[in-house]
Design a protein around this motif. Sequence first.
Motif, mmCIF file in Angstrom:
data_model
loop_
_atom_site.group_PDB
_atom_site.id
_atom_site.type_symbol
_atom_site.label_atom_id
_atom_site.label_comp_id
_atom_site.label_asym_id
_atom_site.label_seq_id
_atom_site.Cartn_x
_atom_site.Cartn_y
_atom_site.Cartn_z
ATOM 1 N N ARG A 163 0.832 -1.210 0.000
ATOM 2 C CA ARG A 163 0.000 0.000 0.000
ATOM 3 C C ARG A 163 0.868 1.263 0.000
ATOM 4 N NH1 ARG A 163 -3.356 -3.689 2.488
ATOM 5 N NH2 ARG A 163 -5.452 -3.674 1.609
ATOM 6 N N ILE A 164 1.921 1.231 0.777
ATOM 7 C CA ILE A 164 2.807 2.394 0.874
ATOM 8 C C ILE A 164 3.496 2.637 -0.472
ATOM 9 C CG2 ILE A 164 4.895 3.264 1.957
ATOM 10 C CD1 ILE A 164 4.229 1.401 4.373
ATOM 11 N N ALA A 165 4.050 1.559 -1.037
ATOM 12 C CA ALA A 165 4.843 1.694 -2.266
ATOM 13 C C ALA A 165 3.962 2.106 -3.448
ATOM 14 C CB ALA A 165 5.575 0.384 -2.570
ATOM 15 N N THR A 166 2.757 1.539 -3.543
ATOM 16 C CA THR A 166 1.875 1.921 -4.654
ATOM 17 C C THR A 166 1.437 3.379 -4.491
ATOM 18 O OG1 THR A 166 0.041 0.933 -3.396
ATOM 19 C CG2 THR A 166 0.980 -0.393 -5.162
ATOM 20 N N THR A 167 1.088 3.760 -3.282
ATOM 21 C CA THR A 167 0.643 5.141 -3.060
ATOM 22 C C THR A 167 1.763 6.121 -3.388
ATOM 23 O OG1 THR A 167 -0.858 4.354 -1.341
ATOM 24 C CG2 THR A 167 -0.384 6.715 -1.366
ATOM 25 N N LEU A 168 2.994 5.736 -3.034
ATOM 26 C CA LEU A 168 4.127 6.620 -3.348
ATOM 27 C C LEU A 168 4.239 6.865 -4.848
ATOM 28 C CD1 LEU A 168 6.580 8.265 -2.487
ATOM 29 C CD2 LEU A 168 7.938 6.167 -2.495
ATOM 30 N N GLN A 169 3.969 5.828 -5.668
ATOM 31 C CA GLN A 169 4.071 6.018 -7.128
ATOM 32 C C GLN A 169 3.110 7.115 -7.591
ATOM 33 O OE1 GLN A 169 6.763 4.421 -8.204
ATOM 34 N NE2 GLN A 169 6.705 3.579 -6.132
ATOM 35 N N TYR A 170 1.908 7.151 -7.014
ATOM 36 C CA TYR A 170 0.937 8.195 -7.387
ATOM 37 C C TYR A 170 1.366 9.567 -6.876
ATOM 38 C CZ TYR A 170 -2.089 4.672 -9.309
ATOM 39 O OH TYR A 170 -2.590 3.669 -10.108
ATOM 40 N N LEU A 171 1.947 9.598 -5.696
ATOM 41 C CA LEU A 171 2.359 10.897 -5.137
ATOM 42 C C LEU A 171 3.543 11.493 -5.892
ATOM 43 C CD1 LEU A 171 1.948 10.256 -1.300
ATOM 44 C CD2 LEU A 171 0.449 11.557 -2.826
ATOM 45 N N LEU A 172 4.360 10.625 -6.489
ATOM 46 C CA LEU A 172 5.522 11.125 -7.247
ATOM 47 C C LEU A 172 5.181 11.359 -8.720
ATOM 48 C CD1 LEU A 172 8.372 8.818 -5.844
ATOM 49 C CD2 LEU A 172 7.757 11.137 -5.115
ATOM 50 N N HIS A 173 4.080 10.786 -9.157
ATOM 51 C CA HIS A 173 3.696 10.788 -10.574
ATOM 52 C C HIS A 173 3.640 12.204 -11.149
ATOM 53 C CE1 HIS A 173 1.930 9.211 -14.190
ATOM 54 N NE2 HIS A 173 0.801 9.876 -14.040
ATOM 55 N N GLU A 174 4.105 12.320 -12.381
ATOM 56 C CA GLU A 174 4.070 13.602 -13.118
ATOM 57 C C GLU A 174 4.542 14.755 -12.256
ATOM 58 O OE1 GLU A 174 0.275 13.897 -15.086
ATOM 59 O OE2 GLU A 174 1.086 12.755 -16.775
ATOM 60 N N ASN A 175 5.767 14.561 -11.734
ATOM 61 C CA ASN A 175 6.395 15.640 -10.978
ATOM 62 C C ASN A 175 5.552 16.080 -9.766
ATOM 63 O OD1 ASN A 175 8.714 17.025 -10.694
ATOM 64 N ND2 ASN A 175 8.223 18.612 -12.201
ATOM 65 N N LYS A 176 4.991 15.097 -9.102
ATOM 66 C CA LYS A 176 4.223 15.333 -7.863
ATOM 67 C C LYS A 176 3.022 16.241 -8.076
ATOM 68 C CE LYS A 176 8.370 14.908 -4.941
ATOM 69 N NZ LYS A 176 9.115 15.429 -3.805
ATOM 70 N N SER A 177 2.352 16.087 -9.200
ATOM 71 C CA SER A 177 1.285 17.042 -9.505
ATOM 72 C C SER A 177 -0.129 16.595 -9.105
ATOM 73 C CB SER A 177 1.307 17.378 -10.994
ATOM 74 O OG SER A 177 1.105 16.207 -11.754
ATOM 75 N N LEU A 178 -0.329 15.317 -8.805
ATOM 76 C CA LEU A 178 -1.681 14.908 -8.378
ATOM 77 C C LEU A 178 -1.971 15.476 -6.985
ATOM 78 C CD1 LEU A 178 -1.866 11.105 -9.343
ATOM 79 C CD2 LEU A 178 -2.943 13.032 -10.519
#
Lengths: 318, 318
Positions: free
Chosen positions: A168-183
């Motif tokens: 859960r931590i690792a997958t969530t991190l991918q979204y938080l870093l995605h596209e230069n942390k823009s989400l």
Amino acid sequence: MAPPEKIELKKQAQQLIEQYDNFLFDCDGVIWLDEKLIPGVLETIEHLESQGKRFAFVTNNSSKSRDTYIEKFHRLGFKGIGKHLIYPTCYAAASYLKEHLKVPAGAKVWVLGDHGIETELKELGYIPVGGSDPRLDDEFHPQHDLLKVDPDVRAVVVGSTKAFNYMRIATTLQYLLHENKSLPFIGTNIDRSYPGPEGLILPAGGSVVNYMSYTSNRDFIDVGKPSKRLLETILEQRDFDKSKTLMIGDTMYTDIKFGNDGQLGGESGGSLLVLSGGTKLKDLHHLIENPASLQDGPSLIPLKYIESFGHIIHLLSN
Amino acid sequence: MAPPEKIELKKQAQQLIEQYDNFLFDCDGVIWLDEKLIPGVLETIEHLESQGKRFAFVTNNSSKSRDTYIEKFHRLGFKGIGKHLIYPTCYAAASYLKEHLKVPAGAKVWVLGDHGIETELKELGYIPVGGSDPRLDDEFHPQHDLLKVDPDVRAVVVGSTKAFNYMRIATTLQYLLHENKSLPFIGTNIDRSYPGPEGLILPAGGSVVNYMSYTSNRDFIDVGKPSKRLLETILEQRDFDKSKTLMIGDTMYTDIKFGNDGQLGGESGGSLLVLSGGTKLKDLHHLIENPASLQDGPSLIPLKYIESFGHIIHLLSN
């Protein structure tokens, strides 16, 4: 700043009820401890109701949806508490996406957290992903499908969950870093711990939010107490006059700060600390004696404090 | 402060090797990425050896013991690397308990982390509890035996683990809160994330340490980079002249700060950033352009930087 007033006399209890029209309650540690109602609280709230007082419940817990809270209130003997009176942070998160960020209905939202967040997102038309997906209980391996970012995800909501694991931590991190942390990164609350069953102090949802903030090196949008946006939403939706509203809670850095920063109760103030939850009298004394130890020390000191909110009915009946 | 020098010419590579006698290496992102050796690194280090240079390896990873690191070095082709040259933070944690806190051998130490910590604690005569105990994989329930604090535990060590779950978090919190938060709390490192396999950025051990610090509302003793105590231990044990020592790493807030704060290389400085790990050129540029964005900005800027440490042998053979 005057030291907080201890409510211990009938007269003080009467005065408290006269002074305010609206009562905002934290739940854990104020109304109940886990599944146990705190003695006298039900009777005190029934008394408030009989006096024409209005109230709402504001909890930083994001695990349970408003519907689940209603069931719990009913189970513990509270009648006639409607969904519109309950503000858990899972609802606050979903509302924030809709009202402030204008994320369109139909969008996917990545969730690290429990069912409450998924339920409230669905109610507002979003598609939660992550969350309770059973594949997130798999052992972590770097080729796992869920580690590939779904490009349709438009925001990330992080809240409390006991199902915290590396997948859960690792997958969530991918979204938080995605596209230069823009989400957008919404955190439901900042609570470090809470008073649990068996007298245990247990890790709370804010610690999960803080974990994701630290590992991603990102700030988050806090939709829980003490955030002002949550207070504004409640006051507006419930049509509460701020100057006649009291916040009741057991945590100084969330509940009391929420009431104080929000300038509840007008010039007199509007925050009441109860000692039936995570904060003990020694913690309050420590804060009063060392306000400088906390950057925002003064805003954490309650206007008044009492053993428990249920103690009021006891004082009134003396 | 002068901008860092990019090493891209044979002459610069030669000068670098002449300038220093001792080389301290971070491992992940410098020597290898996961199980893959970074090209040229083995040959460059063999060249340093042939020139009579001395070295040591300093990793904030706490998961693997020194013995396990030796196996990895050998597997990747490094010969004759002895245990005394390897400083993982699991070893640093155990040493700190013994040398600085004077915790007597035979004491129990609560561990949130992987085998490395348990192994190094045992080597120094301690009894690790928690850690890899299979009961910590149980589903959390508040009556679980492990939530009762063992009064013989004398310290808590928190480090990296992918086996992060609520049972481990909740049990560790009980020790951190025990007896008015008086048990020493050692954190192995402050790393937020690391470059993992498949190009993934993954959560690192410092995030676990930070989680426990946040939920317990306690500071911790950081025994990893950039802590000065670790540097002092290494310089003393290895008998390295500080002014002739270079730190090589891929992370500015741990490795480079370690070298700069530790005043390696004397007046000239002694920190070399490699871009083969978690830090990219744009991150370095961002830091140089916004030093004020970080409280300790200047101490994060390396003296020099290079594509990868393996690039040196390539430059020398041109």
